[in-house]
Write an enzyme that holds these catalytic residues in place. Structure first.
Site, short mmCIF file in Angstrom:
data_model
loop_
_atom_site.label_atom_id
_atom_site.label_comp_id
_atom_site.label_asym_id
_atom_site.label_seq_id
_atom_site.Cartn_x
_atom_site.Cartn_y
_atom_site.Cartn_z
N ARG A 52 -66.15 -38.51 -28.79
CA ARG A 52 -66.95 -39.73 -28.59
C ARG A 52 -67.08 -40.55 -29.87
O ARG A 52 -67.29 -41.75 -29.82
CB ARG A 52 -68.34 -39.35 -28.07
CG ARG A 52 -68.34 -38.80 -26.65
CD ARG A 52 -69.75 -38.60 -26.16
NE ARG A 52 -70.42 -37.51 -26.86
CZ ARG A 52 -70.64 -36.31 -26.33
NH1 ARG A 52 -70.22 -36.05 -25.11
NH2 ARG A 52 -71.25 -35.38 -27.02
N LYS A 160 -65.75 -20.26 -25.17
CA LYS A 160 -67.00 -19.68 -24.72
C LYS A 160 -68.16 -20.57 -25.17
O LYS A 160 -67.97 -21.40 -26.08
CB LYS A 160 -67.16 -18.26 -25.26
CG LYS A 160 -67.54 -18.16 -26.74
CD LYS A 160 -67.78 -16.73 -27.12
CE LYS A 160 -68.30 -16.61 -28.54
NZ LYS A 160 -69.68 -17.01 -28.72
N HIS A 190 -61.44 -15.49 -29.30
CA HIS A 190 -60.66 -15.40 -30.53
C HIS A 190 -60.59 -13.98 -31.08
O HIS A 190 -59.70 -13.66 -31.87
CB HIS A 190 -61.21 -16.36 -31.59
CG HIS A 190 -62.54 -15.96 -32.15
ND1 HIS A 190 -63.73 -16.32 -31.56
CD2 HIS A 190 -62.87 -15.23 -33.24
CE1 HIS A 190 -64.74 -15.83 -32.26
NE2 HIS A 190 -64.24 -15.17 -33.28
N LYS A 194 -57.02 -11.04 -33.01
CA LYS A 194 -56.97 -10.27 -34.25
C LYS A 194 -55.93 -9.16 -34.14
O LYS A 194 -55.78 -8.52 -33.10
CB LYS A 194 -58.36 -9.70 -34.56
CG LYS A 194 -59.41 -10.78 -34.82
CD LYS A 194 -60.75 -10.19 -35.16
CE LYS A 194 -61.78 -11.29 -35.38
NZ LYS A 194 -61.43 -12.16 -36.51
N GLU A 228 -72.92 -8.73 -38.25
CA GLU A 228 -72.80 -9.97 -39.02
C GLU A 228 -73.92 -10.02 -40.05
O GLU A 228 -75.09 -9.76 -39.72
CB GLU A 228 -72.88 -11.19 -38.11
CG GLU A 228 -71.75 -11.27 -37.09
CD GLU A 228 -71.85 -12.52 -36.23
OE1 GLU A 228 -71.06 -13.44 -36.48
OE2 GLU A 228 -72.70 -12.55 -35.34
N ASP A 247 -74.02 -14.13 -26.53
CA ASP A 247 -73.13 -14.72 -27.53
C ASP A 247 -72.02 -13.77 -27.96
O ASP A 247 -70.89 -14.21 -28.24
CB ASP A 247 -73.95 -15.13 -28.77
CG ASP A 247 -73.12 -15.82 -29.82
OD1 ASP A 247 -72.48 -16.84 -29.49
OD2 ASP A 247 -73.11 -15.37 -30.98
N HIS A 252 -67.02 -10.79 -26.19
CA HIS A 252 -66.18 -10.11 -27.19
C HIS A 252 -66.20 -8.59 -27.03
O HIS A 252 -65.17 -7.94 -26.95
CB HIS A 252 -66.65 -10.44 -28.61
CG HIS A 252 -66.61 -11.89 -28.96
ND1 HIS A 252 -65.61 -12.73 -28.54
CD2 HIS A 252 -67.46 -12.66 -29.69
CE1 HIS A 252 -65.83 -13.95 -29.01
NE2 HIS A 252 -66.94 -13.92 -29.70
N LYS A 352 -77.33 -10.07 -35.93
CA LYS A 352 -77.30 -11.01 -37.04
C LYS A 352 -78.12 -10.45 -38.21
O LYS A 352 -79.04 -9.66 -38.02
CB LYS A 352 -77.91 -12.35 -36.62
CG LYS A 352 -77.14 -13.08 -35.52
CD LYS A 352 -75.90 -13.75 -36.07
CE LYS A 352 -75.26 -14.69 -35.06
NZ LYS A 352 -74.04 -15.31 -35.59
#
Length: 507
Positions: A52, A160, A190, A194, A228, A247, A252, A352
């Site tokens: 946009r 996703k 993704h 790997k 993470e 998430d 995954h 996280k």
């Protein structure tokens, strides 16, 4: 996952919807550049950024030039980039405006003539999920989605999150299938690009020493961890709607689980592999509400120390409610009800702001009888384990017992380590190279099929529903820079006190 990889990908125009976002400059364009360096990207492949935001061809090319220099994972080759740069275009438009799609159709027709792309179009949906359906509908109305046996191919890659729960995933599948055939839809993950993940099938089925012991007779349990150290990176609004189960785990990690647990496919053809993966997901025992309470743990990080620096808690992140009940950590105990895996627990955890960034799969084998070693240092006798390290250090480790030299029987665990960089040197990549290459060649092995997505939501949705009905009372319940809340340790050790999480740098 065909074994004849190496041919140059088909010529095509890759239209990236949402091209002004970070994914294009950080991952997609660098991945295409890496393919070009390896001689796998067709010289007539063209990229059109659709967004946009006001922009033009020249400015978009300049922006991508800076992106390659900043985010590229390989050495910058000015002559190679100059050839790629000339094939970058920009198309400003709104996702719901038919006129903008008519102009897009005219541009694609022009590029077909200029670059010989043969009318092959790859559409990449790199937008917020709420735009997926309207983009798909608009492509259908404009006639840009039509594909046939002898006609140019048309494919779409969908990022996703694919749905928010089971009902929304089914609804999105229905809408996409009104425009595209299932064979045209590539639901991307993704993680599946790997090298270590792709090697799981080869490791299992090309080596006769592992598959005979790959079942409930020899394996005690399986751990899958995606840790993470970063926080939510300014995505507070998104994460408040998502959380770690949606998430990370539902997509995954369930895919990693299916690769570990699947039966041998009859071939490496896409549907043969995906048929076996979806059987695993369908065999996971759904949890009743009382089982959710006993077999899951959720957490939310508070302030702490990560990599030697103080960090704020989740509730203090921008865009996050100061009383948020959203989980940033989750641990699950799952069971696969089939002949191979009955009774073997699969422990999944992700979070996280944990102590270290690391993704690994641990195959823990059963203990051997200790009677033979009575009177020796038997407390040193560990069960064998196999660890597949996926990131950041891609390697495979096998731990076994050995005798320490000397006149007495003393045991010590030793590791046998295989590192990918020792095989062919380091291979800097974004994780998207293989997936983009496969899509251009029509290989959907590493992409989710509609039934796979829905099967994963069948497992996750009852957990989410129970959590929604029973809000947590102890959030935040783990300090940033640790390995998560204490109840997660109780989860893995509840049935067997010798079971414990294998954290990185575990002794």
């Amino acid at each position: 996952m065909k074994t004849d990889q190496g041919r140059v990908a088909d010529p095509c125009v890759m239209v990236i919807f949402g091209a002004s976002g970070d994914l294009t400059k950080r991952k997609l364009v660098p991945a295409l550049y890496n393919l070009a360096q390896n001689g796998l990207l067709n010289e007539n492949a063209v990229v059109v950024g659709f967004a946009r935001r006001e922009n033009n061809h020249d400015n978009f090319r300049a922006q991508m030039t800076e992106a390659i220099k900043e985010f590229g994972t390989t050495a910058f080759d000015p002559s190679l980039w100059e050839r790629m740069r000339a094939r970058l275009y920009y198309h400003q438009g709104n996702y719901d405006n038919p006129d903008d799609y008519n102009r897009l159709a005219a541009l694609l027709k022009q590029l077909d003539k200029e670059w010989g792309t043969n009318g092959n179009y790859l559409y990449y949906f790199s937008t917020p999920p709420k735009s997926f359906e309207v983009i798909s509908d608009s492509l259908g109305r404009t006639g840009l989605a039509k594909s046939g046996n002898n006609a140019p191919w048309r494919r779409t890659i969908v990022e996703k999150p694919f749905g928010h729960d089971l009902d929304s995933a089914k609804g999105l599948n229905r809408r996409l299938l009104e425009t595209f055939d299932e064979e045209q839809i590539y639901r991307i993950d993704h993680y599946l690009g790997k090298e270590t993940v792709q090697n799981i099938i080869v490791f299992r089925f090309a080596n006769g020493i592992f598959e005979p012991t790959w079942d409930r007779r020899y394996i005690d349990h399986v751990q899958i961890m995606v840790a993470e150290s970063i926080g939510i990176e300014g995505r507070g609004a998104y994460y408040e709607e998502s959380g770690v189960l949606r998430d990370m785990i539902q997509n995954h990690m369930f895919q990693l689980l299916s690769l570990v647990a699947m039966e041998p496919p009859i071939s490496f053809e896409a549907d043969s592999v995906r048929d076996e993966k979806v059987k695993v997901l369908n065999a996971i025992r759904p949890m009743r509400p009382e089982e959710v309470i006993h077999n899951t743990v959720r957490g939310q990080y508070r302030e702490g120390i990560v990599d030697g620096e103080g960090v704020i808690g989740y509730r203090n992140e921008p865009g996050v409610s100061p009383s948020s009940q959203r989980e940033t950590y989750a641990a699950l105990k799952l069971f696969i009800e089939n002949w191979r895996w009955a009774g073997v627990p699969f422990f999944l955890r992700s979070g996280k702001r944990l102590a270290k960034r690391d993704t690994q799969i641990v195959i823990q084998f059963r203990d051997v009888p200790h009677l033979l070693f009575r009177g020796s240092a038997e407390e040193q006798l560990e069960a064998n384990r196999l660890v597949l390290h996926i990131q950041p250090d891609e390697r495979i480790t096998i731990r076994f017992q050995a005798k320490i030299p000397g006149p007495t029987v003393r045991l010590t665990p030793v590791d046998m380590d295989f590192r990918y960089e020792d095989l062919a040197g380091s291979s800097p990549a974004t994780g998207y190279e293989t997936l983009l290459y496969d899509c251009m060649n029509g290989d959907s092995t590493q992409f989710h099929r509609a039934d796979m997505v829905e099967a994963a939501w069948e497992v996750a949705t009852p957990i989410l529903d129970t959590w929604e009905a029973l809000p947590p009372r102890d959030f935040p319940n783990y300090e940033a820079g640790t390995w998560g809340p204490d109840p997660a340790n109780d989860l893995i050790g509840k049935d067997d006190p010798d079971r414990r999480w294998l954290n990185p740098n575990f002794p």
